[in-house]
Design an enzyme around this catalytic site. Structure first.
Site, PDB file in Angstrom:
ATOM      1  N   ARG A  82      53.476  36.704  24.207  1.00  0.00           N
ATOM      2  CA  ARG A  82      52.163  35.769  24.123  1.00  0.00           C
ATOM      3  C   ARG A  82      52.204  35.097  22.843  1.00  0.00           C
ATOM      4  O   ARG A  82      52.324  35.877  21.972  1.00  0.00           O
ATOM      5  CB  ARG A  82      51.016  36.414  24.551  1.00  0.00           C
ATOM      6  CG  ARG A  82      50.848  36.856  25.892  1.00  0.00           C
ATOM      7  CD  ARG A  82      49.432  37.449  26.430  1.00  0.00           C
ATOM      8  NE  ARG A  82      49.680  37.984  27.402  1.00  0.00           N
ATOM      9  CZ  ARG A  82      48.681  38.570  28.072  1.00  0.00           C
ATOM     10  NH1 ARG A  82      47.517  38.754  27.647  1.00  0.00           N
ATOM     11  NH2 ARG A  82      48.971  39.436  29.398  1.00  0.00           N
TER      12      ARG A  82
ATOM     13  N   ASP B 135      51.949  48.194  33.662  1.00  0.00           N
ATOM     14  CA  ASP B 135      51.344  47.359  34.752  1.00  0.00           C
ATOM     15  C   ASP B 135      51.658  47.786  36.161  1.00  0.00           C
ATOM     16  O   ASP B 135      52.391  48.179  36.104  1.00  0.00           O
ATOM     17  CB  ASP B 135      51.810  45.970  34.220  1.00  0.00           C
ATOM     18  CG  ASP B 135      51.002  44.833  34.716  1.00  0.00           C
ATOM     19  OD1 ASP B 135      49.977  44.866  35.388  1.00  0.00           O
ATOM     20  OD2 ASP B 135      51.499  43.600  34.599  1.00  0.00           O
TER      21      ASP B 135
ATOM     22  N   HIS C  61      50.715  46.219  40.220  1.00  0.00           N
ATOM     23  CA  HIS C  61      50.319  45.151  41.232  1.00  0.00           C
ATOM     24  C   HIS C  61      50.196  45.815  42.504  1.00  0.00           C
ATOM     25  O   HIS C  61      51.214  46.245  43.260  1.00  0.00           O
ATOM     26  CB  HIS C  61      50.663  44.014  41.162  1.00  0.00           C
ATOM     27  CG  HIS C  61      50.886  43.205  39.653  1.00  0.00           C
ATOM     28  ND1 HIS C  61      51.904  43.444  39.076  1.00  0.00           N
ATOM     29  CD2 HIS C  61      50.112  42.589  39.391  1.00  0.00           C
ATOM     30  CE1 HIS C  61      51.695  42.966  37.910  1.00  0.00           C
ATOM     31  NE2 HIS C  61      50.429  42.564  38.085  1.00  0.00           N
TER      32      HIS C  61
ATOM     33  N   HIS D 114      45.070  43.982  40.150  1.00  0.00           N
ATOM     34  CA  HIS D 114      46.083  44.393  39.067  1.00  0.00           C
ATOM     35  C   HIS D 114      45.306  45.371  38.089  1.00  0.00           C
ATOM     36  O   HIS D 114      44.330  45.719  38.019  1.00  0.00           O
ATOM     37  CB  HIS D 114      45.925  43.243  38.075  1.00  0.00           C
ATOM     38  CG  HIS D 114      45.945  41.895  38.815  1.00  0.00           C
ATOM     39  ND1 HIS D 114      46.983  40.889  38.267  1.00  0.00           N
ATOM     40  CD2 HIS D 114      45.223  41.329  39.695  1.00  0.00           C
ATOM     41  CE1 HIS D 114      46.764  39.647  39.190  1.00  0.00           C
ATOM     42  NE2 HIS D 114      45.826  40.070  40.050  1.00  0.00           N
TER      43      HIS D 114
ATOM     44  N   LYS E 244      36.027  43.010  38.369  1.00  0.00           N
ATOM     45  CA  LYS E 244      36.748  43.860  37.646  1.00  0.00           C
ATOM     46  C   LYS E 244      35.966  45.054  36.908  1.00  0.00           C
ATOM     47  O   LYS E 244      34.859  44.882  36.642  1.00  0.00           O
ATOM     48  CB  LYS E 244      37.601  43.091  36.519  1.00  0.00           C
ATOM     49  CG  LYS E 244      36.431  42.483  35.452  1.00  0.00           C
ATOM     50  CD  LYS E 244      37.436  41.698  34.422  1.00  0.00           C
ATOM     51  CE  LYS E 244      36.296  41.304  33.122  1.00  0.00           C
ATOM     52  NZ  LYS E 244      36.867  40.731  32.194  1.00  0.00           N
TER      53      LYS E 244
ATOM     54  N   GLN F 228      53.081  46.566  28.926  1.00  0.00           N
ATOM     55  CA  GLN F 228      51.826  47.284  29.815  1.00  0.00           C
ATOM     56  C   GLN F 228      52.340  48.057  30.752  1.00  0.00           C
ATOM     57  O   GLN F 228      53.424  47.983  31.434  1.00  0.00           O
ATOM     58  CB  GLN F 228      51.083  46.161  30.631  1.00  0.00           C
ATOM     59  CG  GLN F 228      50.346  45.199  29.538  1.00  0.00           C
ATOM     60  CD  GLN F 228      49.614  44.177  30.246  1.00  0.00           C
ATOM     61  OE1 GLN F 228      48.639  43.612  29.654  1.00  0.00           O
ATOM     62  NE2 GLN F 228      50.146  43.766  31.364  1.00  0.00           N
TER      63      GLN F 228
ATOM     64  N   CYS G  17      52.330  39.477  36.838  1.00  0.00           N
ATOM     65  CA  CYS G  17      51.764  39.313  38.049  1.00  0.00           C
ATOM     66  C   CYS G  17      52.376  38.585  39.029  1.00  0.00           C
ATOM     67  O   CYS G  17      52.798  38.980  40.095  1.00  0.00           O
ATOM     68  CB  CYS G  17      50.157  39.201  37.947  1.00  0.00           C
ATOM     69  SG  CYS G  17      49.592  38.321  36.587  1.00  0.00           S
TER      70      CYS G  17
END
Length: 627
Positions: free
Chosen positions: A353, A373, A375, A501, A454, A371, A324
């Site tokens: 991670r 992912d 934004h 996100h 969320k 991911q 992000c």
RNA sequence: GCCGACAUAGCUCAGCGGUAGAGCAGCUGUUUCGUAAACAGCAGGUCCUCGGUUCAAAUCCGAGUGUCGGCUCCA
């Protein structure tokens, strides 16, 4: 963006459903505190129905057996849980499988004796004295907590209720079955370490898990369910289907084999298509990022333990754990107009991670993952429409797999950043979007992230286990404020955008793990790593097989020829084991007529289909992405 | 990270102080076959790593690594 959850559940884990109900979150950007292990919770044995009462009673009987084997055993708690029960003990030595057998024997004796469960109520002080005399400090601690609570609330000390069966007495709210003889068929499953009251700072007790059912058939069915789960385990199928492997040189990171990578690429291509259609722009951002970025985002202060950090030329860098913050650099690379929004930036960045070693598990809990992912930077007035579109994306994508997504809406927690008014607007719009969708959804009050309400998306696999995959987080603060993002509005003023996100698959690794278990390795035709195997019956049919292969490959269909000198039966067996959707048998008759004898993996047969017809059929099925 | 268990051939596993085994897979040869396993032969191992006990260790003990079941953690 947010990420995957940790409700890595095995059906074998009798505890799974319970823990997931508590912490099936998906790691948003800031810590969320969960209060658990309160005295009330510890006393609430989860016995709210007949089966639950029996399970809780089984825990008492197990504690009785443990105490007769280990006279000084200190008792923790022993609640009913989904599929069974457990009890925590502090014992002089670790338990062995032989101990479990001995404990089972003790339990059977108690059940045969059919001791009635007797409820008794004494004053608080009498109760405390009783458990002090019995040498049960954990029980005393629970009572002390109840007293402190009553004191704080200004209410009188509660009485102490106990349940006795035979000579065994336990602090307990009940209810129980009438007598031990009412306990059905049971089995002790496993021993595990568990911290007292869930705190790493408290002693670790030994927890024994057991399962108990009303009838033998129910017990057998449960054990069969565990066997089925084992058969579908993605870690096992990953080896069998040659999809991926793990190696100690990189714990928690999958090595993707050709077939696994083919599956991966198919999924990636499919989501890309959706993103292109919906106006996303794909970007790519660095993996190795200077510490100062993480200081600005807050990760350095709060997430450092989970980051792989390294030094170079006196500077400190980290592998990114999330994409992000990186996207803001692209957003801010030029002045943005209100006309440019929503700006949708997708990023298949590789994330690392540093998960604690004991938490890793197959593809569902890894250290390295990707991911799907994105934004999204948008104006406040675009929020509702965008959320609705995102929910639509989830439906479209999950439909490819026949998965039914469940939405959970998490609202403003007590500790939240950003103005109340901003939250209210966001929550109203999210709710409106969910309502407009017309599908049922759950609301978890105060379950939103620190900085954002969320929507989490869970799916249930073929065995009824729930997994967190997708997430949609409306970020009001984190990216806009901390990274000072702005756009120029109609009045020429620089104002804050909102950000979202989102990930639809979530992590590709986990999604593939879940899909593998959901389909037991028999992936839908459109995404199967090998869609068809051509099986020439004898050597003289190999040339024809190659011809058919070329036709299929020309249409980008994934096909292999089994040109080994195995007999046809064996080739079919191997293809069945690999769960290949179509086996295309070619013999004299087929070569002659340019047809194939099709056998699908369900064993159904269709003869005399022309090559062209089959190519078209497979191409259509692939394009349709039917589950 | 914590508690416990486990680690033997590519895979699944047996052996548990005294010469490393099986099935499948692999390789070679024979076989060319009609819908879930043709036949024969051969090859394949630092018994996870390091250290200790012992005349002798895959086997017993300790440490490390990884995996599994849990707990905890999970911006």
């Amino acid at each position: 963006m947010g990420d995957r959850d940790e409700s890595q559940k095995q059906a074998a884990d009798a505890k799974a459903a319970v823990s997931s109900a508590v912490d099936a979150d998906e790691a948003p950007l800031f810590f969320e505190t969960l209060v658990r292990g309160s005295a009330e919770e510890l006393l609430d044995a989860g016995a709210h129905g007949d089966l639950d009462s029996m399970r809780h009673s089984s825990a008492h009987v197990m504690a009785e057996a443990v105490q007769s084997i280990f006279p000084g055993a200190q008792l923790g708690i022993g609640p009913a849980i989904e599929d069974g029960f457990y009890y925590d003990f502090l014992l002089p030595r670790p338990l062995t499988p032989d101990d479990l057998a001995a404990i089972e024997t003790g339990m059977r004796a108690s059940i045969a004796a059919d001791h009635p469960f007797v409820r008794n109520e004494v004053s608080f002080h009498e109760g405390k004295e009783l458990f002090e005399k019995m040498g049960q400090p954990f029980k005393v601690e629970i009572l002390d907590d109840l007293a402190a609570k009553a004191m704080a609330a200004g209410t009188p000390l509660p009485p102490t209720t106990t349940y006795r069966h035979g000579t065994f007495v336990d602090l307990c709210k009940g209810p129980h079955v009438a007598s031990t003889g009412k306990i059905g068929p049971f089995k002790l499953m496993t021993v595990a370490g568990a911290y007292w009251r869930g705190s790493e700072k408290r002693p670790m007790l030994q927890r024994i898990y057991g399962t108990v059912w009303s009838t033998q058939e129910d017990l057998d069915a449960y054990l069969a369910r565990l066997e089925e789960a084992k058969r579908r385990d993605h870690r096992r199928l990953g080896v069998q289907l040659d999809l991926f492997s793990f190696h100690d040189v990189s714990p928690g990171s999958a090595f993707w084999h050709p077939k696994g990578q083919r599956l991966w690429r198919t999924l990636e291509t499919a989501i890309r298509e959706v993103q292109d259609k919906r106006g996303y722009q794909e970007v790519s951002t660095p993996m190795l990022v200077h510490k100062k970025l993480w200081e600005q985002s807050g990760h350095w202060a709060n997430y450092q333990d989970n980051m792989f950090v390294m030094e170079s030329e006196g500077q400190t860098f980290s592998l990114k754990p999330m994409n992000c913050p990186l996207s803001t650099f692209i957003y801010k690379s030029k002045l943005r107009s209100y006309r440019d929004l929503p700006l949708r930036l997708s990023d298949f960045g590789r994330l690392h991670r540093n998960e604690r070693s004991g938490t890793l598990s197959g593809l569902t809990r890894v250290r390295h993952f990707v991911q799907d992912d994105a934004h999204i930077y948008l104006r406040p007035d675009q929020l509702q429409g965008e959320i609705k579109a995102l929910l639509g994306e989830v439906y479209e994508v999950y439909g490819w797999f026949g998965l039914d997504p469940k939405f959970t809406f998490g609202t403003r927690p007590d500790k939240a950043l950003g103005a109340q008014e901003l939250w209210d607007t966001a929550e109203t719009q999210i709710k409106a979007a969910l309502d407009e969708l017309g599908k049922p959804y759950r609301i978890k009050p105060k379950d939103g992230a620190f900085y954002a309400p969320k929507i989490d998306i869970q799916i249930e696999d073929a065995l009824g286990r729930e997994w967190q995959t997708a997430t949609i987080q409306v970020d009001l603060v984190m990216l806009p404020e901390r990274f000072d993002c702005t756009y120029i509005d109609e009045n020429g003023e620089a104002v804050r955008p909102m950000t979202i996100h989102r990930a639809v698959y979530g992590s590709l690794e986990r999604f593939i793990g879940v899909l593998t278990e959901h389909f037991a390795g028999a992936f839908p035709v459109w995404c199967a790593p090998v869609q068809a195997v051509v099986i020439p019956i004898a050597d003289r049919h190999v040339d024809g097989a190659r011809e058919l292969e070329a036709l299929l490959k020309a249409r980008k269909l994934r096909v292999e020829v089994d040109a080994s000198d195995n007999r046809m039966q064996n080739k079919i067996r191997l293809a069945q084991e690999q769960k290949v959707p179509y086996m295309l048998v070619l013999g004299d008759r087929e070569i002659e007529a340019k047809t194939v004898a099709i056998r699908n993996r369900a064993g159904e047969q269709e003869n005399g289909v022309t090559w062209d017809a089959f190519v078209e059929r497979l191409a259509d099925e692939t394009a349709a992405r039917r589950p």
